[in-house]
Design a protein around this motif. Structure first.
Motif, PDB file in Angstrom:
ATOM      1  N   VAL A  19       0.842  -1.192   0.000  1.00 43.17           N
ATOM      2  CA  VAL A  19       0.000   0.000   0.000  1.00 43.17           C
ATOM      3  C   VAL A  19       0.881   1.247   0.000  1.00 43.17           C
ATOM      4  O   VAL A  19       1.923   1.283   0.659  1.00 43.17           O
ATOM      5  N   ASP A  20       0.472   2.242  -0.737  1.00 46.60           N
ATOM      6  CA  ASP A  20       1.184   3.526  -0.771  1.00 46.60           C
ATOM      7  C   ASP A  20       0.712   4.351   0.418  1.00 46.60           C
ATOM      8  O   ASP A  20      -0.063   5.300   0.291  1.00 46.60           O
ATOM      9  N   ALA A  21       1.203   3.980   1.587  1.00 40.49           N
ATOM     10  CA  ALA A  21       0.690   4.553   2.837  1.00 40.49           C
ATOM     11  C   ALA A  21       0.914   6.052   2.916  1.00 40.49           C
ATOM     12  O   ALA A  21       0.029   6.814   3.330  1.00 40.49           O
ATOM     13  N   ALA A  22       2.108   6.507   2.556  1.00 37.30           N
ATOM     14  CA  ALA A  22       2.449   7.920   2.735  1.00 37.30           C
ATOM     15  C   ALA A  22       1.610   8.851   1.871  1.00 37.30           C
ATOM     16  O   ALA A  22       1.551  10.059   2.147  1.00 37.30           O
ATOM     17  N   SER A  23       0.939   8.317   0.851  1.00 37.49           N
ATOM     18  CA  SER A  23       0.146   9.186  -0.027  1.00 37.49           C
ATOM     19  C   SER A  23      -1.035   9.818   0.686  1.00 37.49           C
ATOM     20  O   SER A  23      -1.610  10.797   0.193  1.00 37.49           O
ATOM     21  N   VAL A  24      -1.392   9.280   1.864  1.00 35.05           N
ATOM     22  CA  VAL A  24      -2.539   9.835   2.578  1.00 35.05           C
ATOM     23  C   VAL A  24      -2.148  11.037   3.432  1.00 35.05           C
ATOM     24  O   VAL A  24      -3.005  11.842   3.819  1.00 35.05           O
ATOM     25  N   LEU A  25      -0.869  11.194   3.730  1.00 36.52           N
ATOM     26  CA  LEU A  25      -0.457  12.245   4.660  1.00 36.52           C
ATOM     27  C   LEU A  25      -0.779  13.653   4.167  1.00 36.52           C
ATOM     28  O   LEU A  25      -1.245  14.484   4.967  1.00 36.52           O
ATOM     29  N   PRO A  26      -0.561  13.990   2.894  1.00 33.09           N
ATOM     30  CA  PRO A  26      -0.936  15.345   2.460  1.00 33.09           C
ATOM     31  C   PRO A  26      -2.427  15.626   2.614  1.00 33.09           C
ATOM     32  O   PRO A  26      -2.823  16.765   2.907  1.00 33.09           O
ATOM     33  N   VAL A  27      -3.250  14.585   2.444  1.00 28.47           N
ATOM     34  CA  VAL A  27      -4.696  14.768   2.587  1.00 28.47           C
ATOM     35  C   VAL A  27      -5.048  15.006   4.052  1.00 28.47           C
ATOM     36  O   VAL A  27      -5.841  15.893   4.382  1.00 28.47           O
ATOM     37  N   LEU A  28      -4.459  14.216   4.954  1.00 28.75           N
ATOM     38  CA  LEU A  28      -4.713  14.403   6.379  1.00 28.75           C
ATOM     39  C   LEU A  28      -4.137  15.731   6.868  1.00 28.75           C
ATOM     40  O   LEU A  28      -4.743  16.404   7.708  1.00 28.75           O
ATOM     41  N   ALA A  29      -2.972  16.103   6.343  1.00 29.38           N
ATOM     42  CA  ALA A  29      -2.342  17.337   6.784  1.00 29.38           C
ATOM     43  C   ALA A  29      -3.151  18.566   6.396  1.00 29.38           C
ATOM     44  O   ALA A  29      -2.990  19.635   7.006  1.00 29.38           O
ATOM     45  N   ALA A  30      -4.019  18.419   5.405  1.00 29.18           N
ATOM     46  CA  ALA A  30      -4.861  19.540   4.984  1.00 29.18           C
ATOM     47  C   ALA A  30      -6.050  19.752   5.911  1.00 29.18           C
ATOM     48  O   ALA A  30      -6.756  20.762   5.803  1.00 29.18           O
ATOM     49  N   VAL A  31      -6.277  18.804   6.820  1.00 31.87           N
ATOM     50  CA  VAL A  31      -7.373  18.934   7.789  1.00 31.87           C
ATOM     51  C   VAL A  31      -6.868  19.743   8.984  1.00 31.87           C
ATOM     52  O   VAL A  31      -5.786  19.460   9.505  1.00 31.87           O
TER      53      VAL A  31
END
Length: 411
Positions: A19-31
């Protein structure tokens, strides 16, 4: 009170990545941090593709010690180590043959979160598993601790040479970015509905845990039903997770049986839970009161269950952690060594999870003793214990011996 948020995304580099786990961090960081935490203000700690288990442990330990609500968003993949067959969160350097040394043992979440008050800790996960780990999880569940509320999913392998996307966690982030913060159960269902609408079905769903879960052991599993009905996804009640596998560290004493509090300690209601009272004392800076309360419960456990019992060892471990919080590294080290010795004397193997954890923590606290004379006096006993329990980190015994020689040359 400010909240704390831990964003952890980890997956191996190379062909072992599921899984490309780190790809979710920019989305979470925008919250906004306050929305992530569900509090007025919050501190956010982010870990992207960490290399070393100890780096994750350090951040987790700091987050667990912070006052106020703790919310963790964990994205990655699970793998079993070949020796003990226990689940680990795979890190950047993890391979199937090195899981035991390069992955983050999942039971460390339980270890580090066990002193937090019930209802203050939430874990949202989007995990993927290989075929072997998937089969293991279906039969056992995923243990997270008695005071932790867990929501999320574990997805099966996506297929050969295909790296999956963390769609559940991205759906959570998308909902949170849209404004407002729904209740966690509603947020969980909204995320599941989104990924089911995209054809992702058949995951194992983590739902519940914490103080209100049946058995209090952590999140249960329920298969995610396919899309259907008006909601776009079906939901089955999560079944209680199975008992904790042998070798896991004991949680708080079993509250399904009435337990008399130590003399002089009131237990009139759930707010008088000793763990909550101890946590409150630590957060108020009253470390002597916290240790005194834990000592009374330890003594009561000794009278009720006998030396070496799970109940006594639990309270000994609590007192070891309390010594650490109080800054008394020597006392913490001695207590962890005593716990390890008691477990070995009870017949637990040297590679059992709680034995290794106790020795690792004793080793860590020994390195924090500022009085060189006291550290030197304690070193031989730790070296002897390390010889019996080498642990997962290669060179641990050599490190103790080297540091001890250094201390002896300075005498």
């Amino acid at each position: 009170m400010p909240g704390t948020v831990l964003l952890l995304a980890a997956s191996p580099v190379g062909k072992g990545c599921l899984v490309d786990a780190a790809s979710v961090l920019p989305v979470l960081a925008a919250v906004p941090p306050a929305v992530l935490a569900g509090t007025d203000t919050a501190n956010v700690v982010e870990l992207a593709d960490p290399l070393e288990p100890q780096a994750v442990l350090t951040r987790l330990r700091a987050a667990a010690a912070a006052p106020g609500p703790l919310t963790m968003f964990v994205t990655g993949q699970l793998q079993l180590d070949r020796k003990q067959r226990l689940p680990h969160l795979a890190l950047a350097r993890t391979t199937p043959s090195t899981v035991r040394y390069t992955g983050f043992p999942w039971h460390w979440f339980r270890e580090e979160l066990r002193l937090r008050s019930a209802g203050t800790t939430t874990l949202l996960v989007d995990l993927h598993a290989d075929a072997e780990t998937w089969a293991w999880l279906r039969g056992r569940g995923l243990e997270c601790g008695p005071g932790v509320t867990v929501y999320g999913r574990v997805a099966p392998p996506a297929g050969r040479r295909r790296v999956a996307a963390p769609t559940y966690m991205k759906a959570v982030a998308t909902v949170l970015r849209s404004g407002g913060r729904p209740e966690l159960e509603q947020l969980h269902q909204m995320a599941l509905a989104r990924i089911a609408g995209e054809g992702e079905v058949g995951d194992l769903v983590l739902w519940g845990g914490g103080a209100g879960a049946a058995g209090g052991a952590g999140a249960g599993f329920a298969p995610a039903a396919g899309a259907g009905g008006g909601s776009g996804v079906g939901f089955a009640p999560a079944t209680p997770s199975l008992p904790v596998p042998e070798g896991f560290a004991p949680g708080p004493p079993d509250r399904s049986r009435p337990q008399a509090p130590p003399q002089g300690v009131s237990a009139d209601g759930p707010e008088d839970d000793p763990h909550a009272l101890i946590t409150a004392a630590v957060q108020a800076g009253d470390h002597p009161a916290a240790d005194a309360l834990a000592a009374r419960w330890e003594h009561a456990a000794l009278l009720a269950h006998g030396a070496g019992s799970a109940e006594v060892l639990h309270w000994s471990e609590v007192r070891a952690d309390l010594a650490m919080f109080a800054g008394d590294a020597e006392r913490s080290c001695r207590t962890w060594m005593a716990v390890a010795a008691a477990r070995l004397a009870a017949g637990q193997p040297a590679d059992a999870v709680p034995v290794e954890a106790a020795v690792d923590r004793a080793h860590h606290q020994w390195g924090r003793i500022t009085d060189r004379g006291r550290a030197r006096d304690l070193g031989p006993a730790l070296a002897e214990l390390r010889g019996r329990v080498p642990g997962r980190r290669q060179g641990a015994l050599d490190h103790v011996r080297e540091q001890l020689r250094h201390l002896q040359t300075q005498s």
